[in-house]
Design a protein around this motif. Structure first.
Motif, PDB file in Angstrom:
ATOM      1  N   ALA A 164       0.884  -1.166   0.000  1.00 31.64           N
ATOM      2  CA  ALA A 164       0.000   0.000   0.000  1.00 31.64           C
ATOM      3  C   ALA A 164       0.926   1.221   0.000  1.00 31.64           C
ATOM      4  O   ALA A 164       2.059   1.130  -0.455  1.00 31.64           O
ATOM      5  CB  ALA A 164      -0.930  -0.015   1.199  1.00 31.64           C
ATOM      6  N   THR A 165       0.432   2.331   0.485  1.00 34.10           N
ATOM      7  CA  THR A 165       1.317   3.477   0.608  1.00 34.10           C
ATOM      8  C   THR A 165       2.088   3.333   1.930  1.00 34.10           C
ATOM      9  O   THR A 165       1.497   2.951   2.941  1.00 34.10           O
ATOM     10  CB  THR A 165       0.492   4.783   0.512  1.00 34.10           C
ATOM     11  N   PRO A 166       3.420   3.582   1.942  1.00 41.05           N
ATOM     12  CA  PRO A 166       4.223   3.287   3.137  1.00 41.05           C
ATOM     13  C   PRO A 166       3.693   3.923   4.412  1.00 41.05           C
ATOM     14  O   PRO A 166       3.763   3.319   5.484  1.00 41.05           O
ATOM     15  CB  PRO A 166       5.606   3.852   2.780  1.00 41.05           C
ATOM     16  N   GLU A 167       3.100   5.116   4.328  1.00 47.14           N
ATOM     17  CA  GLU A 167       2.616   5.748   5.560  1.00 47.14           C
ATOM     18  C   GLU A 167       1.448   4.991   6.199  1.00 47.14           C
ATOM     19  O   GLU A 167       1.150   5.198   7.373  1.00 47.14           O
ATOM     20  CB  GLU A 167       2.230   7.207   5.313  1.00 47.14           C
ATOM     21  N   LEU A 168       0.798   4.113   5.424  1.00 46.34           N
ATOM     22  CA  LEU A 168      -0.291   3.309   6.002  1.00 46.34           C
ATOM     23  C   LEU A 168       0.164   1.919   6.447  1.00 46.34           C
ATOM     24  O   LEU A 168      -0.604   1.180   7.065  1.00 46.34           O
ATOM     25  CB  LEU A 168      -1.427   3.147   4.989  1.00 46.34           C
ATOM     26  N   HIS A 169       1.384   1.557   6.119  1.00 42.25           N
ATOM     27  CA  HIS A 169       1.846   0.201   6.457  1.00 42.25           C
ATOM     28  C   HIS A 169       2.008   0.040   7.965  1.00 42.25           C
ATOM     29  O   HIS A 169       2.569   0.900   8.625  1.00 42.25           O
ATOM     30  CB  HIS A 169       3.202  -0.079   5.798  1.00 42.25           C
ATOM     31  N   ASP A 170       1.495  -1.093   8.465  1.00 35.93           N
ATOM     32  CA  ASP A 170       1.908  -1.493   9.807  1.00 35.93           C
ATOM     33  C   ASP A 170       3.025  -2.519   9.624  1.00 35.93           C
ATOM     34  O   ASP A 170       3.585  -2.630   8.521  1.00 35.93           O
ATOM     35  CB  ASP A 170       0.709  -2.046  10.613  1.00 35.93           C
ATOM     36  N   THR A 171       3.371  -3.247  10.650  1.00 38.68           N
ATOM     37  CA  THR A 171       4.307  -4.357  10.474  1.00 38.68           C
ATOM     38  C   THR A 171       3.532  -5.628  10.810  1.00 38.68           C
ATOM     39  O   THR A 171       2.461  -5.562  11.441  1.00 38.68           O
ATOM     40  CB  THR A 171       5.513  -4.243  11.427  1.00 38.68           C
ATOM     41  N   ALA A 172       4.069  -6.768  10.383  1.00 38.43           N
ATOM     42  CA  ALA A 172       3.347  -8.022  10.637  1.00 38.43           C
ATOM     43  C   ALA A 172       3.033  -8.154  12.128  1.00 38.43           C
ATOM     44  O   ALA A 172       1.869  -8.312  12.519  1.00 38.43           O
ATOM     45  CB  ALA A 172       4.179  -9.203  10.145  1.00 38.43           C
TER      46      ALA A 172
END
Ligand SMILES: [Zn+2]
Length: 427
Positions: A164-172
């Motif tokens: 997605a867009t990096p600012e919306l990424h969480d981590t696993a």
């Protein structure tokens, strides 16, 4: 707050989905105490038993039905409803992700959560299964706002650690830890429930999907919600992102994410094998006709799904869908079904947005109709909401025809009042 009252009106509710049965009272009384239905019957019978009918709120023209249930909707996407010209994957990148990124701002997230819930209630929707954003805090604020309104809402923080867009990424691991914290805070509190929410297989790593399945095992009372087979480019893309899986459903199935507590939006392009396994596992399909038409994804085959034994509920899928109104959603469902050679009847449609939706979410012990002891979530429909509706209903000779007119012509304007657990919502 006032959670009790006697409501005298025309009353319609579905008493059984299989076989389909419903009850219509031309002059009925719905008696509510402490937010629950305590009695329902003909006004005449109440009167004969000595009940003082004068104490009722009397609305002879209105039609009282149970509050609507929307089984798939995105709270942050009110901000991108009605966005022009793209199909799914481009639509997400161009409109949705930038809009969801704004929910990192807590003040914005808090006010938007209230605006979203008020918009649901304005549309007559009292229960929904909701995707928040990938932000822990914004999801927390959505639960807080729903709790404040005493709504029966199921929601989840979006899990999305890739593509997605990096600012919306969480981590696993971080996304799962946030989900677990939200489960502990909100699942089972008041009328709220938690749904473990991988956005879709393409935006979660194998590690995240695995951990999501394990999280559900630790909290088996939670729900699981995601998307599947909405658009053919998406189906292809998911097979590239997860080349080790047999098919799209397998990208959830092998991680323990497909069971009777799972609700998957769309399900348009499932293969025969996927449909069979989907039905065998008891997963639920959220038919989102407005979204499927608007984004140009395809036509869901309701008759085929029923033949396959798949439980289907209805959903607005705002912001891909163009209205939170379940009346407008039904109108679109009817048109999609017509194109597939199936005429969705008014009472089947009513069942899908009330008792059927409740059953799909395992909430039928609490909501979905006016059985004694259930929570008094209901709405008042106004057959005179518009000149066109009023004129057409003047020619109606049955409640089936009248509700068919309402579902074809209706929208927020048709909702004269929304009650949540017996309390009238001011919007
Ligand atoms: Zn969706």
């Amino acid at each position: 707050m006032n959670r009790s009252g006697a409501f005298r009106s025309r009353i319609l509710h579905v008493t059984s989905t299989d076989p389909l049965r419903y009850e219509y009272l031309e002059d009925g009384v719905l008696l509510v105490e402490d937010g629950k239905v305590v009695d329902l019957g003909a006004a005449e019978v109440f009167g004969r038993a000595g009940f003082a009918l004068g104490q009722c709120l009397h609305e002879p023209d209105y039609l009282i039905v149970p509050g609507f249930i929307d089984t798939h909707v995105h709270s942050p996407q009110l901000d991108v409803i009605a966005s022009y010209g793209e199909q799914l994957l481009e639509w997400l990148n161009k409109y949705t992700f930038p809009a969801e990124a704004r929910y990192a701002d807590e003040t914005y997230a808090a006010t938007s959560a209230v605006a979203f819930l008020n918009s649901l209630l304005e549309a007559g929707t009292t229960t929904a299964l909701v995707f928040a954003t990938s932000h822990h805090k914004a999801t927390d604020l959505l639960f807080d706002a729903a709790n404040e309104k005493n709504m029966r809402l199921i929601a989840g923080k979006v899990l999305m650690d890739q593509n997605a867009t990096p600012e919306l990424h969480d981590t696993a691991k971080g996304g799962i830890a946030d989900s677990e914290a939200l489960i502990r805070s909100w699942h089972g509190k008041g009328r709220l429930g938690y749904a473990i929410t991988p956005r879709f297989a393409g935006t979660s790593s194998v590690e995240q999907l695995t951990l999501a399945g394990e999280l559900h095992q630790r909290y088996p009372g939670t729900w699981i919600q995601s998307h599947i087979s909405e658009n053919l480019d998406e189906v292809r893309w998911v097979s590239e992102v997860h080349p080790h899986v047999d098919d799209y459903l397998d990208a959830y199935e092998r991680y323990g994410l497909v069971n009777e507590r799972s609700v998957f939006a769309h399900c348009i392009h499932l293969t025969e094998s996927e449909r069979r396994r989907f039905a065998d596992k008891g997963a639920k399909a959220a038919f989102s006709p407005s979204s499927n038409l608007f984004i140009g994804s395809g036509l869901f085959d309701l008759a085929q799904a029923k033949e396959d034994g798949i439980d289907v509920a209805l959903a607005s899928d705002v912001g891909g869908g163009t209205s939170l109104s379940m009346l407008r959603t039904i109108a679109d469902a009817y048109k999609v079904c017509q194109l597939k050679g199936y005429s969705l009847s008014a009472m089947e449609a009513l069942a899908m947005v009330t008792l059927g939706g409740a059953e799909a979410l395992h909430l039928d012990p609490f909501v979905g109709n006016f059985e004694k002891g259930k929570e008094a979530d209901f709405i008042m429909l106004d057959p005179n909401a518009t000149n066109v509706m009023s004129r057409r209903i003047g020619f109606s000779d049955s409640i089936e025809d009248e509700f068919f007119v309402m579902m074809t012509l209706g929208d927020e304007k048709t909702i004269a009042a929304t009650y949540v657990a017996g309390e009238k919502m001011s919007l």
